[in-house]
Design a protein around this motif. Sequence first.
Motif, PDB file in Angstrom:
ATOM      1  N   LYS A 139       0.819  -1.221   0.000  1.00  0.00           N
ATOM      2  CA  LYS A 139       0.000   0.000   0.000  1.00  0.00           C
ATOM      3  C   LYS A 139       0.853   1.272   0.000  1.00  0.00           C
ATOM      4  CE  LYS A 139      -1.938  -1.123   3.782  1.00  0.00           C
ATOM      5  NZ  LYS A 139      -1.097  -2.343   3.882  1.00  0.00           N
ATOM      6  N   THR A 140       1.845   1.300   0.869  1.00  0.00           N
ATOM      7  CA  THR A 140       2.670   2.511   0.970  1.00  0.00           C
ATOM      8  C   THR A 140       3.488   2.708  -0.299  1.00  0.00           C
ATOM      9  OG1 THR A 140       2.758   2.268   3.376  1.00  0.00           O
ATOM     10  CG2 THR A 140       4.433   3.657   2.359  1.00  0.00           C
ATOM     11  N   THR A 141       3.948   1.620  -0.899  1.00  0.00           N
ATOM     12  CA  THR A 141       4.651   1.717  -2.181  1.00  0.00           C
ATOM     13  C   THR A 141       3.713   2.215  -3.273  1.00  0.00           C
ATOM     14  OG1 THR A 141       6.130  -0.080  -1.541  1.00  0.00           O
ATOM     15  CG2 THR A 141       5.966   0.417  -3.893  1.00  0.00           C
ATOM     16  N   LEU A 142       2.466   1.734  -3.257  1.00  0.00           N
ATOM     17  CA  LEU A 142       1.485   2.212  -4.235  1.00  0.00           C
ATOM     18  C   LEU A 142       1.208   3.700  -4.031  1.00  0.00           C
ATOM     19  CD1 LEU A 142      -0.565   1.802  -6.500  1.00  0.00           C
ATOM     20  CD2 LEU A 142      -2.225   1.046  -4.780  1.00  0.00           C
ATOM     21  N   LEU A 143       1.090   4.140  -2.783  1.00  0.00           N
ATOM     22  CA  LEU A 143       0.883   5.565  -2.529  1.00  0.00           C
ATOM     23  C   LEU A 143       2.029   6.379  -3.113  1.00  0.00           C
ATOM     24  CD1 LEU A 143      -0.544   7.963  -1.171  1.00  0.00           C
ATOM     25  CD2 LEU A 143       0.754   7.451   0.906  1.00  0.00           C
ATOM     26  N   VAL A 181      -8.370  -1.632  -2.561  1.00  0.00           N
ATOM     27  CA  VAL A 181      -7.945  -2.798  -1.794  1.00  0.00           C
ATOM     28  C   VAL A 181      -6.719  -3.381  -2.496  1.00  0.00           C
ATOM     29  CG1 VAL A 181      -8.579  -5.064  -0.910  1.00  0.00           C
ATOM     30  CG2 VAL A 181     -10.310  -3.259  -1.074  1.00  0.00           C
ATOM     31  N   VAL A 182      -5.575  -3.247  -1.847  1.00  0.00           N
ATOM     32  CA  VAL A 182      -4.318  -3.719  -2.438  1.00  0.00           C
ATOM     33  C   VAL A 182      -4.053  -5.128  -1.932  1.00  0.00           C
ATOM     34  CG1 VAL A 182      -1.882  -3.197  -2.785  1.00  0.00           C
ATOM     35  CG2 VAL A 182      -3.502  -1.334  -2.352  1.00  0.00           C
ATOM     36  N   LEU A 218       2.571  -8.495  -9.447  1.00  0.00           N
ATOM     37  CA  LEU A 218       2.361  -9.554 -10.439  1.00  0.00           C
ATOM     38  C   LEU A 218       3.672 -10.098 -10.994  1.00  0.00           C
ATOM     39  CD1 LEU A 218      -0.841  -8.470 -12.366  1.00  0.00           C
ATOM     40  CD2 LEU A 218      -0.421 -10.679 -11.331  1.00  0.00           C
ATOM     41  N   ASP A 219       4.788  -9.430 -10.675  1.00  0.00           N
ATOM     42  CA  ASP A 219       6.081  -9.979 -11.092  1.00  0.00           C
ATOM     43  C   ASP A 219       6.467 -11.192 -10.254  1.00  0.00           C
ATOM     44  OD1 ASP A 219       6.148  -8.207  -8.932  1.00  0.00           O
ATOM     45  OD2 ASP A 219       8.270  -7.743  -9.219  1.00  0.00           O
ATOM     46  N   ARG A 220       5.763 -11.390  -9.142  1.00  0.00           N
ATOM     47  CA  ARG A 220       6.060 -12.540  -8.275  1.00  0.00           C
ATOM     48  C   ARG A 220       4.952 -13.588  -8.328  1.00  0.00           C
ATOM     49  NH1 ARG A 220       7.619  -8.953  -2.907  1.00  0.00           N
ATOM     50  NH2 ARG A 220       8.741  -7.296  -4.037  1.00  0.00           N
ATOM     51  N   ALA A 264       3.271  -1.943  -8.367  1.00  0.00           N
ATOM     52  CA  ALA A 264       3.364  -0.571  -7.869  1.00  0.00           C
ATOM     53  C   ALA A 264       4.806  -0.088  -7.805  1.00  0.00           C
ATOM     54  CB  ALA A 264       2.715  -0.471  -6.496  1.00  0.00           C
ATOM     55  N   GLU A 265       5.719  -0.971  -7.470  1.00  0.00           N
ATOM     56  CA  GLU A 265       7.122  -0.591  -7.314  1.00  0.00           C
ATOM     57  C   GLU A 265       7.695  -0.029  -8.615  1.00  0.00           C
ATOM     58  OE1 GLU A 265      10.924  -2.486  -4.946  1.00  0.00           O
ATOM     59  OE2 GLU A 265       9.637  -3.825  -6.115  1.00  0.00           O
ATOM     60  N   GLN A 266       7.175  -0.496  -9.758  1.00  0.00           N
ATOM     61  CA  GLN A 266       7.658  -0.042 -11.053  1.00  0.00           C
ATOM     62  C   GLN A 266       6.677   0.913 -11.745  1.00  0.00           C
ATOM     63  OE1 GLN A 266       9.146  -3.299 -13.537  1.00  0.00           O
ATOM     64  NE2 GLN A 266       9.286  -4.619 -11.724  1.00  0.00           N
ATOM     65  N   ASP A 267       5.638   1.336 -11.022  1.00  0.00           N
ATOM     66  CA  ASP A 267       4.572   2.207 -11.563  1.00  0.00           C
ATOM     67  C   ASP A 267       3.693   1.504 -12.583  1.00  0.00           C
ATOM     68  OD1 ASP A 267       5.667   4.180 -10.005  1.00  0.00           O
ATOM     69  OD2 ASP A 267       6.642   5.252 -11.660  1.00  0.00           O
ATOM     70  N   TYR A 268       3.851   0.196 -12.761  1.00  0.00           N
ATOM     71  CA  TYR A 268       3.036  -0.519 -13.740  1.00  0.00           C
ATOM     72  C   TYR A 268       1.582  -0.581 -13.230  1.00  0.00           C
ATOM     73  CZ  TYR A 268       7.293  -2.281 -16.040  1.00  0.00           C
ATOM     74  OH  TYR A 268       8.481  -2.378 -16.701  1.00  0.00           O
ATOM     75  N   GLY A 269       0.673  -0.133 -14.080  1.00  0.00           N
ATOM     76  CA  GLY A 269      -0.740  -0.200 -13.761  1.00  0.00           C
ATOM     77  C   GLY A 269      -1.254   0.956 -12.922  1.00  0.00           C
ATOM     78  N   VAL A 270      -0.378   1.875 -12.548  1.00  0.00           N
ATOM     79  CA  VAL A 270      -0.785   2.964 -11.649  1.00  0.00           C
ATOM     80  C   VAL A 270      -1.573   4.040 -12.405  1.00  0.00           C
ATOM     81  CG1 VAL A 270       0.062   4.791 -10.124  1.00  0.00           C
ATOM     82  CG2 VAL A 270       1.076   2.507 -10.041  1.00  0.00           C
TER      83      VAL A 270
END
Length: 677
Positions: A22-26, A103-104, A136-138, A258-264
């Motif tokens: 969540k915090t990474t997505l924020l 909901v993450v 989703l990379d994992r 989220a870590e790579q901004d994919y889908g954000v």
Amino acid sequence: MNQTILDRSRNVALVGPYSSGKTTLLESLLSVSGAITRKGTIKDGNTVGDGSPEARDRAMTVEVSVASSTYQDIAFTFLDCPGSVEFAQETYNALVGAGAAIVVCEADIAKVLTLAPLFKMLDDWEIPHLVFVNKLDRCKDSFMEILHALKAVSSRPLVPQQYPIRQDTELVGYIDLVTEQAYQYHAGSPADPIPLPEHLRDEEKAAREEMLEVLADFDDHLLEELLEEINPPKEEILKDLKQDLSADLVVPVFLGIAEQDYGVRPLLDALVEEAPHPGITAERRGLKPEAPGDVIAQVLTTYYTPQGGKLSLVRIWQGELNDGMSLNGVRVGGIYRLMGQQQESVTQAYTGQIVALSRMEGILTGDTLTTGDVNKLKPLPKAQKLEPVYALAITPEHRKDEVKLSSALGKLLEEDPALHWEQHGDTREIILWGQGEIHIKVSLDRLRRKYNLPMTTHLPRIPYKETIRGSFKSHGRYKHQSGGHGAFGDVHLEISPLSRGEGFKFTDTIVGGVVPKQYIPGVETGVREYLVQGPLGFPVVDVLVNLSDGSYHTVDSSEQAFKQAARVAMTEGMPKCNPVLLEPILLVKVSVPNEFTSKALQLVTGRRGQILGYESLEGWQNWDQVTAHLPQAEMQNFIIELRSLTLGVGFFHWEYDHLQEVPDKLTENVLAQNTAS
């Protein structure tokens, strides 16, 4: 009220299990929308969310973090909520003021069940929410398998709006199921449109049909189109999504890393197009956001900051709040827009906005605030207060700090309503109750850091009692001679057991005034004082003591002398009445997903519990509730093991039920420990 401000704002909570991202997505949402120029990371401890020392020490969210940004002319306020079940109270309190929630969750079927309590709260409160399947990379499972697992824990139908494009195991893009346009991800920039991969046409078609079929359940026109095999236009699908999401009828599902901004960016686009503006949420609460009149607001959480003192995070439900106004008779000391740990002073706050108010003394989390007559205003509903399930006894490291402790604990409880403290009547310990071991430790860190009150801790002592099995007639005489008047008291006591739960009874059968009436209360006082600590070292219960005979001296007798005589008689007689140790037994109701019911039963019986039965948990799909009697001595770490067995979602309710004899083989250990302490 400026309607443009209302229409062009969104309040969005980020919720989900611990470690879901969540915090990474924020951080990614703020970066993509231009609110920050450089993304922080949990590892480096420089994210906008999780800014408190307690959060950064543990690399986890322990309180609600607020951040704002603007995207496509929409002003967003994001609430980054704790994911750990031990801080669920913070999340639930904040959700009361949210217009929508993301909901993450991780792309892991094994962890989907951890979303069940959160979905339950969102559905009960009818809070519109989307799902963002992260990491989703994992992923080891297919997207449709994950979607199927998610459906099992949600009472609202899930609607996939995207379908992943993979290259081997790597996520490289997605298909928008509304437009059927495929996109390829690029790190740090928007995704590019690409032709729809041929090998995914059948899978995309199946996922899109599933989306449309769910939407058609709420739109007869769309249903007719599907029956006639007419491909509905994009505008119609988006309109249905917006209407159904705002009414909390469906749950759209998005995906990314989220870590790579994919889908954000597509997620932000969906929030712009589909998420309800704050006025819709206010109307659902029965308010009129555009109506002139008194300001109505609600406190979502409370902070005590080192610099600014008390801050109350509030959602403005109705009206326009100006600096210097009074809410519930308390003058607003300042209005602030928060960006993590940073505060920006503003002079006004409008309907739908979430802002912090300073120096609102006496105002608590959940309170409904108004500039009008608070006595005439019906309080807004607030999140249910969670029951405490874990406790530690606390003592200040420095004795001089004892006088400061109650004040500091009061502030601590204002910040965190999930806490509770008491000074136990039997053990005299100060006990801090919370939602788990980490929750209590975070609270102790706050006591140390904010109030300079370091604590020592230990598990609370069990409030054992003792009683007797046999009867005895005991004689007590107290005689003391000094230079003046002496002291004389003489009593005969009949000590006998009572039925469990009857407590203590004192009677007298004195005949002929052998003990004058004015001295009898002294006898009872002496007996009661002795029963505070019986022959085994614990308070005595379920005992009948009858004063049957005695004698007195016309000069030397007094009520005090007869009190001492009674203590002598009790000291002699009680050890001869076959004393036994009693332990408190709790009535416990354990709630778990039914796949863990057998483990819950084993957990209870393994702790000397007596199963009373189990049944389906009302209002919870595929959950059971086990009812049992459990010794309090077996409950101290019960919540830790229960959560360990149930992926963290199991919970319980408890209440005192009765006292019961301690098994003989355990009594020796208890008495030895009591003697040692």
